[in-house]
Design a protein around this motif. Structure first.
Motif, PDB file in Angstrom:
ATOM      1  N   ARG A   1      46.575  26.291  48.071  1.00  0.00           N
ATOM      2  CA  ARG A   1      46.792  24.883  48.373  1.00  0.00           C
ATOM      3  C   ARG A   1      48.289  24.591  48.436  1.00  0.00           C
ATOM      4  O   ARG A   1      49.043  24.868  47.502  1.00  0.00           O
ATOM      5  CB  ARG A   1      46.158  24.001  47.297  1.00  0.00           C
ATOM      6  CG  ARG A   1      46.227  22.516  47.608  1.00  0.00           C
ATOM      7  CD  ARG A   1      45.675  21.685  46.476  1.00  0.00           C
ATOM      8  NE  ARG A   1      46.538  21.727  45.297  1.00  0.00           N
ATOM      9  CZ  ARG A   1      46.341  20.988  44.207  1.00  0.00           C
ATOM     10  NH1 ARG A   1      45.294  20.195  44.142  1.00  0.00           N
ATOM     11  NH2 ARG A   1      47.162  21.077  43.187  1.00  0.00           N
ATOM     12  N   LYS A   2      48.734  24.033  49.548  1.00  0.00           N
ATOM     13  CA  LYS A   2      50.159  23.758  49.710  1.00  0.00           C
ATOM     14  C   LYS A   2      50.559  22.538  48.890  1.00  0.00           C
ATOM     15  O   LYS A   2      49.784  21.597  48.725  1.00  0.00           O
ATOM     16  CB  LYS A   2      50.491  23.536  51.187  1.00  0.00           C
ATOM     17  CG  LYS A   2      50.312  24.772  52.049  1.00  0.00           C
ATOM     18  CD  LYS A   2      50.739  24.507  53.483  1.00  0.00           C
ATOM     19  CE  LYS A   2      50.582  25.763  54.339  1.00  0.00           C
ATOM     20  NZ  LYS A   2      51.019  25.525  55.743  1.00  0.00           N
TER      21      LYS A   2
ATOM     22  N   LYS B   1      53.888  19.676  47.862  1.00  0.00           N
ATOM     23  CA  LYS B   1      55.098  19.046  48.374  1.00  0.00           C
ATOM     24  C   LYS B   1      56.300  19.769  47.789  1.00  0.00           C
ATOM     25  O   LYS B   1      56.385  19.977  46.579  1.00  0.00           O
ATOM     26  CB  LYS B   1      55.128  17.567  47.983  1.00  0.00           C
ATOM     27  CG  LYS B   1      56.350  16.834  48.525  1.00  0.00           C
ATOM     28  CD  LYS B   1      56.316  15.362  48.133  1.00  0.00           C
ATOM     29  CE  LYS B   1      57.554  14.648  48.645  1.00  0.00           C
ATOM     30  NZ  LYS B   1      57.547  13.197  48.259  1.00  0.00           N
ATOM     31  N   ALA B   2      57.236  20.148  48.636  1.00  0.00           N
ATOM     32  CA  ALA B   2      58.404  20.910  48.186  1.00  0.00           C
ATOM     33  C   ALA B   2      59.331  20.027  47.357  1.00  0.00           C
ATOM     34  O   ALA B   2      59.635  18.891  47.729  1.00  0.00           O
ATOM     35  CB  ALA B   2      59.154  21.481  49.379  1.00  0.00           C
TER      36      ALA B   2
ATOM     37  N   ARG C   1      60.329  35.250  51.675  1.00  0.00           N
ATOM     38  CA  ARG C   1      58.881  35.135  51.803  1.00  0.00           C
ATOM     39  C   ARG C   1      58.203  36.451  51.408  1.00  0.00           C
ATOM     40  O   ARG C   1      57.200  36.451  50.691  1.00  0.00           O
ATOM     41  CB  ARG C   1      58.507  34.772  53.240  1.00  0.00           C
ATOM     42  CG  ARG C   1      56.996  34.558  53.437  1.00  0.00           C
ATOM     43  CD  ARG C   1      56.646  34.475  54.916  1.00  0.00           C
ATOM     44  NE  ARG C   1      57.342  33.390  55.582  1.00  0.00           N
ATOM     45  CZ  ARG C   1      56.901  32.140  55.607  1.00  0.00           C
ATOM     46  NH1 ARG C   1      55.768  31.835  55.007  1.00  0.00           N
ATOM     47  NH2 ARG C   1      57.594  31.210  56.246  1.00  0.00           N
TER      48      ARG C   1
ATOM     49  N   GLU D   1      55.472  36.672  48.519  1.00  0.00           N
ATOM     50  CA  GLU D   1      54.090  36.944  48.909  1.00  0.00           C
ATOM     51  C   GLU D   1      53.569  38.243  48.306  1.00  0.00           C
ATOM     52  O   GLU D   1      52.428  38.306  47.820  1.00  0.00           O
ATOM     53  CB  GLU D   1      53.974  36.991  50.433  1.00  0.00           C
ATOM     54  CG  GLU D   1      53.996  35.633  51.104  1.00  0.00           C
ATOM     55  CD  GLU D   1      53.763  35.719  52.598  1.00  0.00           C
ATOM     56  OE1 GLU D   1      53.966  36.831  53.162  1.00  0.00           O
ATOM     57  OE2 GLU D   1      53.383  34.693  53.202  1.00  0.00           O
TER      58      GLU D   1
ATOM     59  N   GLN E   1      60.825  25.560  49.465  1.00  0.00           N
ATOM     60  CA  GLN E   1      59.860  25.322  50.534  1.00  0.00           C
ATOM     61  C   GLN E   1      58.774  26.396  50.568  1.00  0.00           C
ATOM     62  O   GLN E   1      57.582  26.088  50.671  1.00  0.00           O
ATOM     63  CB  GLN E   1      60.582  25.254  51.877  1.00  0.00           C
ATOM     64  CG  GLN E   1      61.481  24.028  52.033  1.00  0.00           C
ATOM     65  CD  GLN E   1      62.258  24.042  53.324  1.00  0.00           C
ATOM     66  OE1 GLN E   1      62.379  25.080  53.990  1.00  0.00           O
ATOM     67  NE2 GLN E   1      62.817  22.896  53.697  1.00  0.00           N
ATOM     68  N   LEU E   2      59.172  27.650  50.464  1.00  0.00           N
ATOM     69  CA  LEU E   2      58.197  28.733  50.519  1.00  0.00           C
ATOM     70  C   LEU E   2      57.291  28.722  49.296  1.00  0.00           C
ATOM     71  O   LEU E   2      56.087  28.981  49.403  1.00  0.00           O
ATOM     72  CB  LEU E   2      58.924  30.075  50.638  1.00  0.00           C
ATOM     73  CG  LEU E   2      59.643  30.316  51.966  1.00  0.00           C
ATOM     74  CD1 LEU E   2      60.540  31.545  51.876  1.00  0.00           C
ATOM     75  CD2 LEU E   2      58.627  30.473  53.106  1.00  0.00           C
TER      76      LEU E   2
ATOM     77  N   ALA F   1      56.356  26.115  47.630  1.00  0.00           N
ATOM     78  CA  ALA F   1      55.399  25.025  47.823  1.00  0.00           C
ATOM     79  C   ALA F   1      54.318  25.424  48.820  1.00  0.00           C
ATOM     80  O   ALA F   1      53.137  25.106  48.641  1.00  0.00           O
ATOM     81  CB  ALA F   1      56.124  23.773  48.300  1.00  0.00           C
ATOM     82  N   GLU F   2      54.709  26.132  49.885  1.00  0.00           N
ATOM     83  CA  GLU F   2      53.723  26.595  50.872  1.00  0.00           C
ATOM     84  C   GLU F   2      52.705  27.539  50.237  1.00  0.00           C
ATOM     85  O   GLU F   2      51.553  27.594  50.662  1.00  0.00           O
ATOM     86  CB  GLU F   2      54.435  27.303  52.020  1.00  0.00           C
ATOM     87  CG  GLU F   2      55.222  26.386  52.939  1.00  0.00           C
ATOM     88  CD  GLU F   2      55.949  27.147  54.028  1.00  0.00           C
ATOM     89  OE1 GLU F   2      55.654  28.349  54.204  1.00  0.00           O
ATOM     90  OE2 GLU F   2      56.809  26.547  54.692  1.00  0.00           O
ATOM     91  N   MET F   3      53.139  28.283  49.219  1.00  0.00           N
ATOM     92  CA  MET F   3      52.255  29.234  48.547  1.00  0.00           C
ATOM     93  C   MET F   3      51.566  28.629  47.338  1.00  0.00           C
ATOM     94  O   MET F   3      50.913  29.334  46.562  1.00  0.00           O
ATOM     95  CB  MET F   3      53.059  30.470  48.121  1.00  0.00           C
ATOM     96  CG  MET F   3      53.689  31.208  49.272  1.00  0.00           C
ATOM     97  SD  MET F   3      54.693  32.623  48.700  1.00  0.00           S
ATOM     98  CE  MET F   3      55.720  32.898  50.149  1.00  0.00           C
TER      99      MET F   3
END
Length: 278
Positions: A74-75, A77-78, A165, A169, A199-200, A202-204
């Motif tokens: 689930r992403k 907010k950064a 990333r 990851e 940002q990355l 938060a995306e993860m």
């Protein structure tokens, strides 16, 4: 890469990165205390037993240990700054350990935490996870929070976005492989954050966690010094940074045996952030 070469490289990087991390942390403290919104992690208080408990009394079941990896986290907010403190009423603190798991030092730290029925956060490096999966599973089994600390512990500000990333990851995938869930927290090596890391992460699905009190145990200053820094820095909301790998951590092992009972006897509750349900 051989582990002794890795430790040497980290010590060299620390000389240049420590100032950067300290400066960034100091700036966040000022911002958080200057009228802006304070980003804090709400703690979950665990029982603070003073006597050793039988394993069945404190062990938790692994979180979805046999479940397949999730297709996508689930992403979030950064954020623009890492979390420095934990919120909540009362005398709450949090202990965190970086760079592990290490087969020699991590078990001793876990044993001490188990003796006092205390939970902590472990920010693990992917290359250490693949060699010590059982220790990561034990962390989760005993109720500790496992966070992402990159694969090789690089200085993120020197890497491209895609390199960052890959570091993040690969580590999240290794953690999933070790105990079945993706990490929900991330810590930048050396405390060197940049926009891409926020940002990355938060995306993860990971929140950025920093610290309030640095024991500087990576410098092996002596057990007494580590204990003094924890005890003198103790205060509501404090997040303590220590290490269970990345070098000789025998001082860190001895130190927690001394400062943990002191903190409990002083009325502090050692907590961890809540686990978000997907």
């Amino acid at each position: 890469m051989q582990k002794d070469q890795l430790f040497t490289r980290r010590r060299m990087l620390l000389a240049g990165a420590a100032a950067l991390g300290a400066a960034g942390t100091a700036g966040v403290v000022v911002a958080s205390g200057g009228g802006e919104e304070t980003h804090s992690a709400v703690p979950v208080a665990g029982p603070q037993a003073r006597q050793a408990l039988k394993p069945s009394a404190f062990r938790l079941q692994p979180f979805a240990a046999d479940a397949p990896p999730r297709a996508a986290p689930r992403k979030l907010k950064a954020r623009h700054e890492p979390i420095l403190r934990i919120s909540g009423r009362g005398r709450h603190m949090m202990l965190t350990f970086d760079d592990g798991p290490h087969p020699e030092y991590t078990p001793h730290i876990l044993d001490t935490l188990a003796e006092y029925d205390v939970r902590a956060m472990f920010f693990v490096c992917g290359e250490m996870v693949v060699e010590n999966k059982k220790l990561v599973a034990r962390m989760a089994d005993e109720g500790h929070v496992v966070g992402n600390h990159t694969w090789t512990h690089p200085l993120l500000t020197t890497l491209s976005r895609e390199e960052i990333r890959g570091e993040m990851e690969r580590t999240s995938d290794a953690i999933v492989n070790a105990y079945g869930e993706r990490p929900q927290w991330f810590r930048a090596p050396y405390g060197a954050w940049n926009r891409a890391a926020f940002q990355l992460g938060a995306e993860m699905g990971m929140e950025p966690m920093a610290w309030t009190v640095d024991t500087t145990d990576w410098m092996t200053p002596g057990t007494d010094t580590i204990v003094d820094r924890v005890e003198n820095g103790a205060a509501p909301g404090v997040v303590v940074l220590s290490h269970d790998a990345g070098g000789d951590r025998s001082q860190s092992v001895r130190a927690i045996r001394r400062y943990l009972p002191y903190l409990l006897e002083s009325g502090y509750h050692l907590t961890v952030p809540p686990r978000r349900m997907s």
